[in-house]
Motif scaffolding. Structure first.
Motif, PDB file in Angstrom:
ATOM      1  N   ILE A  13     -14.198   0.545 -37.584  1.00 46.40           N
ATOM      2  CA  ILE A  13     -14.135   1.526 -38.675  1.00 46.40           C
ATOM      3  C   ILE A  13     -13.076   1.134 -39.692  1.00 46.40           C
ATOM      4  CG2 ILE A  13     -13.587   3.922 -39.239  1.00 46.40           C
ATOM      5  CD1 ILE A  13     -14.789   4.688 -36.525  1.00 46.40           C
ATOM      6  N   ALA A  14     -11.917   0.690 -39.194  1.00 44.58           N
ATOM      7  CA  ALA A  14     -10.818   0.290 -40.083  1.00 44.58           C
ATOM      8  C   ALA A  14     -11.225  -0.886 -40.943  1.00 44.58           C
ATOM      9  CB  ALA A  14      -9.577  -0.044 -39.258  1.00 44.58           C
ATOM     10  N   THR A  15     -11.928  -1.867 -40.303  1.00 45.73           N
ATOM     11  CA  THR A  15     -12.385  -3.045 -41.044  1.00 45.73           C
ATOM     12  C   THR A  15     -13.395  -2.654 -42.109  1.00 45.73           C
ATOM     13  OG1 THR A  15     -12.079  -4.416 -39.087  1.00 45.73           O
ATOM     14  CG2 THR A  15     -13.455  -5.322 -40.842  1.00 45.73           C
ATOM     15  N   LEU A  16     -14.338  -1.817 -41.748  1.00 43.92           N
ATOM     16  CA  LEU A  16     -15.342  -1.346 -42.693  1.00 43.92           C
ATOM     17  C   LEU A  16     -14.699  -0.583 -43.831  1.00 43.92           C
ATOM     18  CD1 LEU A  16     -18.336  -1.044 -43.384  1.00 43.92           C
ATOM     19  CD2 LEU A  16     -18.365   1.024 -41.962  1.00 43.92           C
ATOM     20  N   SER A  17     -13.734   0.225 -43.562  1.00 41.37           N
ATOM     21  CA  SER A  17     -13.030   0.998 -44.583  1.00 41.37           C
ATOM     22  C   SER A  17     -12.306   0.083 -45.561  1.00 41.37           C
ATOM     23  CB  SER A  17     -12.040   1.948 -43.902  1.00 41.37           C
ATOM     24  OG  SER A  17     -11.323   2.667 -44.864  1.00 41.37           O
ATOM     25  N   SER A  18     -11.732  -0.995 -45.038  1.00 43.71           N
ATOM     26  CA  SER A  18     -11.043  -1.961 -45.899  1.00 43.71           C
ATOM     27  C   SER A  18     -12.011  -2.626 -46.859  1.00 43.71           C
ATOM     28  CB  SER A  18     -10.350  -3.014 -45.028  1.00 43.71           C
ATOM     29  OG  SER A  18      -9.762  -4.008 -45.821  1.00 43.71           O
ATOM     30  N   HIS A  19     -13.201  -2.998 -46.347  1.00 44.52           N
ATOM     31  CA  HIS A  19     -14.213  -3.610 -47.196  1.00 44.52           C
ATOM     32  C   HIS A  19     -14.712  -2.637 -48.262  1.00 44.52           C
ATOM     33  CE1 HIS A  19     -15.295  -6.757 -43.879  1.00 44.52           C
ATOM     34  NE2 HIS A  19     -14.185  -7.047 -44.540  1.00 44.52           N
ATOM     35  N   GLN A  24     -14.906  -0.788 -53.848  1.00 49.55           N
ATOM     36  CA  GLN A  24     -14.639   0.254 -54.840  1.00 49.55           C
ATOM     37  C   GLN A  24     -13.693  -0.237 -55.927  1.00 49.55           C
ATOM     38  OE1 GLN A  24     -13.235   3.517 -52.464  1.00 49.55           O
ATOM     39  NE2 GLN A  24     -15.314   4.216 -51.904  1.00 49.55           N
ATOM     40  N   GLN A  25     -12.698  -1.040 -55.519  1.00 48.98           N
ATOM     41  CA  GLN A  25     -11.761  -1.599 -56.493  1.00 48.98           C
ATOM     42  C   GLN A  25     -12.465  -2.544 -57.458  1.00 48.98           C
ATOM     43  OE1 GLN A  25      -8.692  -3.380 -54.103  1.00 48.98           O
ATOM     44  NE2 GLN A  25      -7.673  -1.436 -53.658  1.00 48.98           N
ATOM     45  N   LEU A  26     -13.393  -3.350 -56.937  1.00 51.63           N
ATOM     46  CA  LEU A  26     -14.157  -4.269 -57.792  1.00 51.63           C
ATOM     47  C   LEU A  26     -15.028  -3.504 -58.772  1.00 51.63           C
ATOM     48  CD1 LEU A  26     -15.242  -6.990 -55.188  1.00 51.63           C
ATOM     49  CD2 LEU A  26     -13.625  -7.285 -57.079  1.00 51.63           C
ATOM     50  N   ILE A  27     -15.662  -2.431 -58.261  1.00 49.37           N
ATOM     51  CA  ILE A  27     -16.499  -1.604 -59.139  1.00 49.37           C
ATOM     52  C   ILE A  27     -15.657  -0.961 -60.238  1.00 49.37           C
ATOM     53  CG2 ILE A  27     -17.902   0.500 -59.245  1.00 49.37           C
ATOM     54  CD1 ILE A  27     -18.974  -0.175 -56.492  1.00 49.37           C
ATOM     55  N   LYS A  28     -14.502  -0.444 -59.842  1.00 53.11           N
ATOM     56  CA  LYS A  28     -13.612   0.200 -60.811  1.00 53.11           C
ATOM     57  C   LYS A  28     -13.122  -0.802 -61.858  1.00 53.11           C
ATOM     58  CE  LYS A  28      -9.561   3.201 -61.133  1.00 53.11           C
ATOM     59  NZ  LYS A  28      -8.475   3.875 -60.389  1.00 53.11           N
ATOM     60  N   LYS A  29     -12.798  -2.024 -61.402  1.00 52.96           N
ATOM     61  CA  LYS A  29     -12.340  -3.063 -62.309  1.00 52.96           C
ATOM     62  C   LYS A  29     -13.438  -3.428 -63.299  1.00 52.96           C
ATOM     63  CE  LYS A  29     -10.195  -7.652 -62.318  1.00 52.96           C
ATOM     64  NZ  LYS A  29      -9.724  -8.791 -61.474  1.00 52.96           N
ATOM     65  N   GLN A  30     -14.673  -3.528 -62.801  1.00 48.85           N
ATOM     66  CA  GLN A  30     -15.804  -3.851 -63.658  1.00 48.85           C
ATOM     67  C   GLN A  30     -16.060  -2.738 -64.671  1.00 48.85           C
ATOM     68  OE1 GLN A  30     -17.323  -6.655 -63.821  1.00 48.85           O
ATOM     69  NE2 GLN A  30     -18.909  -6.081 -65.304  1.00 48.85           N
TER      70      GLN A  30
END
Length: 256
Positions: A13-19, A24-30
């Protein structure tokens, strides 16, 4: 406390949350990039729209003069040539203003003669010199510069035409120096000291612009931007009722 199975599940779950966070950061940056691009497009569109309105007002003046001469039958060769030159300059400025938005797509560097370009501009403006009874001189020294001939000619046209426009009487002296500088000096009305720091700002006309109602405040702004993009520099010194000195420095080697 967690059992061993629950610990493994928590790790997944932690790994999935990190991804997910990274995605989300990439989407926000775009999204931010797209918003920035759209804002720039809107700004460019507004600039062009404002310039079209101003340009339409400016070009009416020489066209009205030509129309009046035609209606009254007072066609005069010098005046006709002068007004047609003004129309052509306004058309050229509009085209260059649009091209300036995509400067890097419309540039071709070459080794060019500065003297040759200057003399060509002087020849094109000969009727203005004659009409205003202005003397013009240019020294014989020449130097070459790696630049864009079309953009550089536009710069020389703007600076020399400004000198003609704001010099009621006297002369314009053009000097090519061996330190790769061009000095264009006139005996015109000059520029107020409090206007000098802002003369390269877009749309700024200052006191001289209030005297000349057709001043756009774009000429020197475009000159500065073009020279910066070509890796050159420009400075202006002036004194009211004494004259203005424009120094174009080709010593810079960094192309922006």
């Amino acid at each position: 406390m967690l059992c061993e199975e629950e610990v493994h599940t928590l790790s997944s779950i932690a790994t999935l949350s990190s991804h997910e966070r990274m995605y989300q950061q990439l989407i926000k940056k775009q999204q931010l990039h797209q918003e920035k691009m759209q804002a720039q497009l809107n700004e460019d569109a507004n600039d062009i729209q404002d310039y079209y309105a101003m340009w339409a007002h400016q070009i009416k003046v020489p066209l009205s003069v030509l129309d009046l001469m035609n209606q009254t039958g007072t066609i005069e060769k010098y005046e006709t040539s002068n007004q047609l030159l003004v129309v052509n300059q306004y058309l050229d400025m509009m085209l260059q203003f649009i091209r300036l938005k995509n400067f890097n797509q419309d540039i071709a560097y070459q080794d060019m003669s500065v003297q040759k370009s200057l003399r060509s501009v002087i020849k094109d403006y000969k009727y203005w010199f004659i009409h205003k009874d202005l003397a013009v001189s240019i020294n014989e020294f020449d130097f070459s510069v790696v630049s864009d001939a079309k953009w550089l000619r536009f710069v020389f046209e703007q600076v020399i035409f400004n000198a003609i426009k704001y010099t009621p009487q006297g002369k314009i002296n053009i000097i090519c120096q061996n330190d790769n500088q061009v000095i264009i000096k006139d005996t015109g009305i000059g520029i107020a000291q409090n206007d000098l720091p802002m003369i390269f700002n877009q749309g700024y006309t200052g006191f001289n612009g209030r005297i000349n109602s057709n001043a756009s405040g774009l000429g020197l702004y475009m000159v500065k931007r073009i020279l910066n993009n070509l890796g050159h520099d420009i400075t202006i010194q002036s004194e009211v009722n004494v004259g203005t000195t424009v120094i174009i420095n080709f010593q810079q080697t960094v192309i922006k």
